[in-house]
Design a protein around this motif. Sequence first.
Motif, PDB file in Angstrom:
ATOM      1  N   HIS A  78       0.835  -1.207   0.000  1.00  0.00           N
ATOM      2  CA  HIS A  78       0.000   0.000   0.000  1.00  0.00           C
ATOM      3  C   HIS A  78       0.865   1.250   0.000  1.00  0.00           C
ATOM      4  O   HIS A  78       0.572   2.236  -0.695  1.00  0.00           O
ATOM      5  CB  HIS A  78      -0.906  -0.013   1.225  1.00  0.00           C
ATOM      6  CG  HIS A  78      -1.796   1.191   1.326  1.00  0.00           C
ATOM      7  ND1 HIS A  78      -2.831   1.446   0.439  1.00  0.00           N
ATOM      8  CD2 HIS A  78      -1.791   2.227   2.204  1.00  0.00           C
ATOM      9  CE1 HIS A  78      -3.422   2.581   0.765  1.00  0.00           C
ATOM     10  NE2 HIS A  78      -2.806   3.072   1.839  1.00  0.00           N
ATOM     11  N   SER A  79       1.961   1.229   0.787  1.00  0.00           N
ATOM     12  CA  SER A  79       2.850   2.380   0.832  1.00  0.00           C
ATOM     13  C   SER A  79       3.494   2.627  -0.520  1.00  0.00           C
ATOM     14  O   SER A  79       3.604   3.767  -0.979  1.00  0.00           O
ATOM     15  CB  SER A  79       3.927   2.144   1.898  1.00  0.00           C
ATOM     16  OG  SER A  79       4.869   3.191   1.892  1.00  0.00           O
ATOM     17  N   THR A  80       3.895   1.547  -1.195  1.00  0.00           N
ATOM     18  CA  THR A  80       4.502   1.692  -2.518  1.00  0.00           C
ATOM     19  C   THR A  80       3.519   2.276  -3.518  1.00  0.00           C
ATOM     20  O   THR A  80       3.862   3.135  -4.329  1.00  0.00           O
ATOM     21  CB  THR A  80       5.014   0.338  -3.011  1.00  0.00           C
ATOM     22  OG1 THR A  80       5.926  -0.199  -2.056  1.00  0.00           O
ATOM     23  CG2 THR A  80       5.717   0.471  -4.348  1.00  0.00           C
ATOM     24  N   ALA A  81       2.271   1.830  -3.449  1.00  0.00           N
ATOM     25  CA  ALA A  81       1.250   2.357  -4.358  1.00  0.00           C
ATOM     26  C   ALA A  81       1.045   3.847  -4.137  1.00  0.00           C
ATOM     27  O   ALA A  81       0.913   4.628  -5.089  1.00  0.00           O
ATOM     28  CB  ALA A  81      -0.054   1.590  -4.166  1.00  0.00           C
ATOM     29  N   GLN A  82       1.015   4.267  -2.857  1.00  0.00           N
ATOM     30  CA  GLN A  82       0.851   5.697  -2.569  1.00  0.00           C
ATOM     31  C   GLN A  82       2.059   6.500  -3.048  1.00  0.00           C
ATOM     32  O   GLN A  82       1.913   7.621  -3.544  1.00  0.00           O
ATOM     33  CB  GLN A  82       0.642   5.890  -1.063  1.00  0.00           C
ATOM     34  CG  GLN A  82      -0.731   5.449  -0.564  1.00  0.00           C
ATOM     35  CD  GLN A  82      -0.921   5.772   0.903  1.00  0.00           C
ATOM     36  OE1 GLN A  82       0.023   5.763   1.677  1.00  0.00           O
ATOM     37  NE2 GLN A  82      -2.152   6.046   1.283  1.00  0.00           N
ATOM     38  N   ASP A  83       3.264   5.931  -2.876  1.00  0.00           N
ATOM     39  CA  ASP A  83       4.458   6.630  -3.343  1.00  0.00           C
ATOM     40  C   ASP A  83       4.390   6.872  -4.844  1.00  0.00           C
ATOM     41  O   ASP A  83       4.783   7.937  -5.326  1.00  0.00           O
ATOM     42  CB  ASP A  83       5.705   5.810  -2.999  1.00  0.00           C
ATOM     43  CG  ASP A  83       5.975   5.781  -1.497  1.00  0.00           C
ATOM     44  OD1 ASP A  83       5.424   6.635  -0.782  1.00  0.00           O
ATOM     45  OD2 ASP A  83       6.731   4.892  -1.050  1.00  0.00           O
ATOM     46  N   ARG A 113       1.557   5.016 -11.495  1.00  0.00           N
ATOM     47  CA  ARG A 113       0.968   3.997 -10.628  1.00  0.00           C
ATOM     48  C   ARG A 113       1.940   2.831 -10.508  1.00  0.00           C
ATOM     49  O   ARG A 113       2.861   2.682 -11.307  1.00  0.00           O
ATOM     50  CB  ARG A 113      -0.356   3.483 -11.206  1.00  0.00           C
ATOM     51  CG  ARG A 113      -1.456   4.508 -11.338  1.00  0.00           C
ATOM     52  CD  ARG A 113      -1.955   4.996  -9.988  1.00  0.00           C
ATOM     53  NE  ARG A 113      -3.116   5.863 -10.138  1.00  0.00           N
ATOM     54  CZ  ARG A 113      -3.036   7.186 -10.356  1.00  0.00           C
ATOM     55  NH1 ARG A 113      -1.846   7.756 -10.474  1.00  0.00           N
ATOM     56  NH2 ARG A 113      -4.140   7.899 -10.473  1.00  0.00           N
ATOM     57  N   ARG A 114       1.729   2.048  -9.464  1.00  0.00           N
ATOM     58  CA  ARG A 114       2.507   0.829  -9.364  1.00  0.00           C
ATOM     59  C   ARG A 114       2.238  -0.026 -10.597  1.00  0.00           C
ATOM     60  O   ARG A 114       1.092  -0.123 -11.057  1.00  0.00           O
ATOM     61  CB  ARG A 114       2.150   0.079  -8.091  1.00  0.00           C
ATOM     62  CG  ARG A 114       3.292  -0.763  -7.544  1.00  0.00           C
ATOM     63  CD  ARG A 114       2.936  -1.356  -6.228  1.00  0.00           C
ATOM     64  NE  ARG A 114       1.939  -2.421  -6.380  1.00  0.00           N
ATOM     65  CZ  ARG A 114       1.354  -3.022  -5.363  1.00  0.00           C
ATOM     66  NH1 ARG A 114       1.609  -2.621  -4.124  1.00  0.00           N
ATOM     67  NH2 ARG A 114       0.481  -3.987  -5.565  1.00  0.00           N
ATOM     68  N   ALA A 115       3.268  -0.624 -11.124  1.00  0.00           N
ATOM     69  CA  ALA A 115       3.163  -1.288 -12.430  1.00  0.00           C
ATOM     70  C   ALA A 115       2.041  -2.306 -12.491  1.00  0.00           C
ATOM     71  O   ALA A 115       1.296  -2.362 -13.479  1.00  0.00           O
ATOM     72  CB  ALA A 115       4.503  -1.947 -12.777  1.00  0.00           C
ATOM     73  N   ASP A 116       1.864  -3.072 -11.416  1.00  0.00           N
ATOM     74  CA  ASP A 116       0.838  -4.108 -11.449  1.00  0.00           C
ATOM     75  C   ASP A 116      -0.563  -3.569 -11.211  1.00  0.00           C
ATOM     76  O   ASP A 116      -1.546  -4.296 -11.354  1.00  0.00           O
ATOM     77  CB  ASP A 116       1.166  -5.197 -10.419  1.00  0.00           C
ATOM     78  CG  ASP A 116       1.311  -4.620  -9.015  1.00  0.00           C
ATOM     79  OD1 ASP A 116       1.574  -3.404  -8.907  1.00  0.00           O
ATOM     80  OD2 ASP A 116       1.164  -5.373  -8.043  1.00  0.00           O
ATOM     81  N   LEU A 117      -0.672  -2.271 -10.830  1.00  0.00           N
ATOM     82  CA  LEU A 117      -1.988  -1.691 -10.568  1.00  0.00           C
ATOM     83  C   LEU A 117      -2.366  -0.608 -11.568  1.00  0.00           C
ATOM     84  O   LEU A 117      -3.451  -0.027 -11.462  1.00  0.00           O
ATOM     85  CB  LEU A 117      -2.022  -1.088  -9.156  1.00  0.00           C
ATOM     86  CG  LEU A 117      -1.759  -2.039  -7.981  1.00  0.00           C
ATOM     87  CD1 LEU A 117      -1.751  -1.260  -6.667  1.00  0.00           C
ATOM     88  CD2 LEU A 117      -2.822  -3.130  -7.929  1.00  0.00           C
ATOM     89  N   SER A 172      11.470   2.367  -8.653  1.00  0.00           N
ATOM     90  CA  SER A 172      11.599   1.401  -9.746  1.00  0.00           C
ATOM     91  C   SER A 172      10.367   0.524  -9.912  1.00  0.00           C
ATOM     92  O   SER A 172      10.232  -0.162 -10.932  1.00  0.00           O
ATOM     93  CB  SER A 172      12.822   0.514  -9.506  1.00  0.00           C
ATOM     94  OG  SER A 172      12.703  -0.190  -8.269  1.00  0.00           O
ATOM     95  N   SER A 173       9.446   0.530  -8.939  1.00  0.00           N
ATOM     96  CA  SER A 173       8.238  -0.290  -9.068  1.00  0.00           C
ATOM     97  C   SER A 173       7.088   0.468  -9.722  1.00  0.00           C
ATOM     98  O   SER A 173       5.996  -0.069  -9.871  1.00  0.00           O
ATOM     99  CB  SER A 173       7.797  -0.788  -7.689  1.00  0.00           C
ATOM    100  OG  SER A 173       7.457   0.302  -6.849  1.00  0.00           O
ATOM    101  N   CYS A 174       7.332   1.721 -10.114  1.00  0.00           N
ATOM    102  CA  CYS A 174       6.274   2.555 -10.697  1.00  0.00           C
ATOM    103  C   CYS A 174       6.358   2.523 -12.227  1.00  0.00           C
ATOM    104  O   CYS A 174       7.415   2.309 -12.814  1.00  0.00           O
ATOM    105  CB  CYS A 174       6.402   3.995 -10.213  1.00  0.00           C
ATOM    106  SG  CYS A 174       6.245   4.199  -8.423  1.00  0.00           S
ATOM    107  N   SER A 175       5.209   2.792 -12.839  1.00  0.00           N
ATOM    108  CA  SER A 175       5.140   2.939 -14.296  1.00  0.00           C
ATOM    109  C   SER A 175       4.234   4.129 -14.612  1.00  0.00           C
ATOM    110  O   SER A 175       3.443   4.567 -13.778  1.00  0.00           O
ATOM    111  CB  SER A 175       4.618   1.660 -14.954  1.00  0.00           C
ATOM    112  OG  SER A 175       3.335   1.334 -14.454  1.00  0.00           O
ATOM    113  N   TRP A 176       4.346   4.634 -15.830  1.00  0.00           N
ATOM    114  CA  TRP A 176       3.645   5.853 -16.240  1.00  0.00           C
ATOM    115  C   TRP A 176       2.704   5.550 -17.400  1.00  0.00           C
ATOM    116  O   TRP A 176       3.054   4.811 -18.313  1.00  0.00           O
ATOM    117  CB  TRP A 176       4.653   6.916 -16.638  1.00  0.00           C
ATOM    118  CG  TRP A 176       4.058   8.226 -17.034  1.00  0.00           C
ATOM    119  CD1 TRP A 176       3.732   8.648 -18.288  1.00  0.00           C
ATOM    120  CD2 TRP A 176       3.704   9.302 -16.154  1.00  0.00           C
ATOM    121  NE1 TRP A 176       3.205   9.914 -18.260  1.00  0.00           N
ATOM    122  CE2 TRP A 176       3.174  10.338 -16.954  1.00  0.00           C
ATOM    123  CE3 TRP A 176       3.770   9.487 -14.780  1.00  0.00           C
ATOM    124  CZ2 TRP A 176       2.727  11.538 -16.418  1.00  0.00           C
ATOM    125  CZ3 TRP A 176       3.330  10.690 -14.248  1.00  0.00           C
ATOM    126  CH2 TRP A 176       2.811  11.683 -15.059  1.00  0.00           C
TER     127      TRP A 176
END
Length: 816
Positions: free
Chosen positions: A17-22, A66-70, A37-41
């Motif tokens: 959840h913290s990674t998604a918010q970041d 957003r986080r790549a998988d979300l 590195s876990s984010c995508s655009w």
Amino acid sequence: MPRSWGLFLALLCIISHSTAQDCESLVTCTDCITKNSSCSWCNDPSVFNRLASQFNSQLEPIGLCRRADLLSSSLGGCSNVVNPMGTIDKEDTLNSSDPTVTPQLVSLSLRPGLPQSFNISVSPPSSISVDMYILMDLSFTMRDDLQNLRMFSDELVRQMQNLTDEFRIGFGSFIDKPVSPFIDRNTNFSCAADYPAVAENDCEYTYAFRHRLDLTDNVDTFKTELANAKISGSVDQPEALLDALLQVAACQSEIGWRDVEDARRLVLVLTDGDYHMALDGKLAGLREQPDGKCHLDPTTKIYNQASLVDYPTSTMIAEMLNDQRIIPIFAVAKSVTEVYNQLSEIIRSAFVGEISANADNLLELIRNQYIQLSSTIVPVINGLDAIPELTMTAMPLNNCSNGTLISGDTCTNVMHPNTVQYGVSLELSSDYCKRSLTGRETHLLNIQFIGFGDVIVNVSGICSCGCEKEQVTSSPVCSSIGTYECSTCICPSNRNGPICQCPATAVGGGGCTTSSNSTKICSGRGSCVCNRCECNRAPNGQTYQGQFCECDPTLCPSGVHESGRVLPCSGHGVCGCDGICRCGEGFSGANCGCTSDTDSCVAPANRNTGELCSGSGQCTCGTCLCSDYSVRFGLYCEECSVCARSCSFLSSCVRCHIEQNCPSSCNHVSIVSPNEHNNTDEELRTCSITEDNCEVTYQVGVYVLGTERNIMVIFDETQSDINDWSAGCSSAFPIFVIPLVVTIGIILLAIIVIALWVAMKYLIEYLEFRAWKKSQEDELWNTSGDNPLFVDPTTSHINPKYRPRTTVQVVGGGDD
């Protein structure tokens, strides 16, 4: 066990959840891919347009990170996802057809925070060519070692030829700097005086380094140079080893080193002493640092800068040996073994062996050291200093392939044809992308496997999405203010909002709904603009108040403002949501209509003293409240009905008493006789009443009757009956006489003025006539001499020679 799994899953959810918010907090594509590195655009304009219209009232920009998988699920789909993972390109053969190290060239593009890895294979060769340069300490204490080397020279060369395909050998020596205090000037730079047992012809002058023999495969030449070598001396125990190593590394052509692809380069150091370090040269006044170049005298082959510059640093020597791929083998006495072990920590390619007391193990030591370095794989990464943001490691993967793992990354006892796999891991921090564009060019690194070969690594960082090149400044999509880049608006510092529609002053809005689950925007009394409520007007013309327009100004009492308008809280306060006015400073009361300013209660005559309400009342809400309205009145309570100061105010009460028909408002006025005014507490004042051309005078005073103050009217003593207006009443002067007298006076004055003007005019004309008449008379010819212009026409002439008896008078001016 189940409880532990539950805690682990809970922790995993929190981190996720913290990674998604970041990711969602990153609003540009560059930040999205470089800071996490876990984010995508999502580079999809349609997604941005949909979100911009949905959240047009908020201040924050719309981030498509957003986080790549979300990403797809959270944004409702995305047709163009930017999620660089980095690339690795490898080339196996670069400098040799049969490399011992593969690949030899690796090119990587690294995304910050995302590790990349690749493998390197290292295989000891079946055979190899070797260039060995023997660098020997020829101070007096090494005389036995020199003799042993002469005896073992044939065997040394033979064994090395057996271990290699092609073997070449060279020879050089070192002692110390030929300057005081490192040598004794009194001995004339020679060791014969210090060591009498040594013949003069067996000693030579002190030097720092002398190159004696180029690398050669001619053993006889090597033996000849060994036989011609002479010892020398110095004062202190440390020697100029670092000076010698510097020249060995710098003088490539002079020494005759082959290319590193063709032969393994070794330098065998034989010494029983310590070495001088940098700054020791200051003892001789040598402050300048060596330049790292070759400085050999063309004739003597002696280092000719030794007496001019200081000793080099051990770090400088390590770098030069590493750059030239020269592997040092230190064969040293037991007393200094620890010193050279410490030096080998700086020069990672170095090997250290111990010479016995009589140097009889010299040949075995050299052979064993060579076998050890030929089977030892040591990775050295060069060039990392230029990229402090890069973390890079090279570690063996397969337990050194039947070899022995030592010191973490070093494998020893690896024999042909075994192959050791090294795993190389690289990770770039996000700080790398803070560099300028020139600082983010491709960086060249080198992984050196000492004695085996190198791997060139080209590293570049991914610090942009690529779509930044298509940015549009002052884009209409961004209110013609911001920059449209990677399907989002990047606003200047003075603007906010998804499309830069909000001024920066709007920062701090708390939203437009009272709670997260509320659907009523601004309490139904306003509109949400830039994440703030803009409230509508209430029926009374005032604006709804509160963060969410929840406060109704019609609930608060109103009052008259100074402008004359009727406003809630009199315009001097804020209407609270509870219907109570919160008055501003200087105002009070239920409707904030009461001012605390007392200036309006000070009569103009009392400005200097500041007396409020003339001392006869209280200043309340800026208005005087007189203490007794039956007595005091006026704007400042300055008028007094019983203070014998207002004749006009009393005249109606006096008249009504005369007419004996008074209202109750005149009960405080009494008419008394003159002898009853003794108890007045103020001076009497004379007033008058005119009635039917009759003026009645009376006096007014105040008398005290108990606690009451009353007015008494005292008529003149001649007026015994107040109803008899004629008693004591003098006839009034006819008023019409005054204007009549004034008119007659004006007419008489006018007649007198006219008469004087006529007389004056007549007199002036008479005097002018007399003057004219006289001037007429003066213009006549006057023969009597009265006329000053008259000339007598008679002339007389006398002849001086003629004396007539009588004088002839000629009249008319004729000739004589």
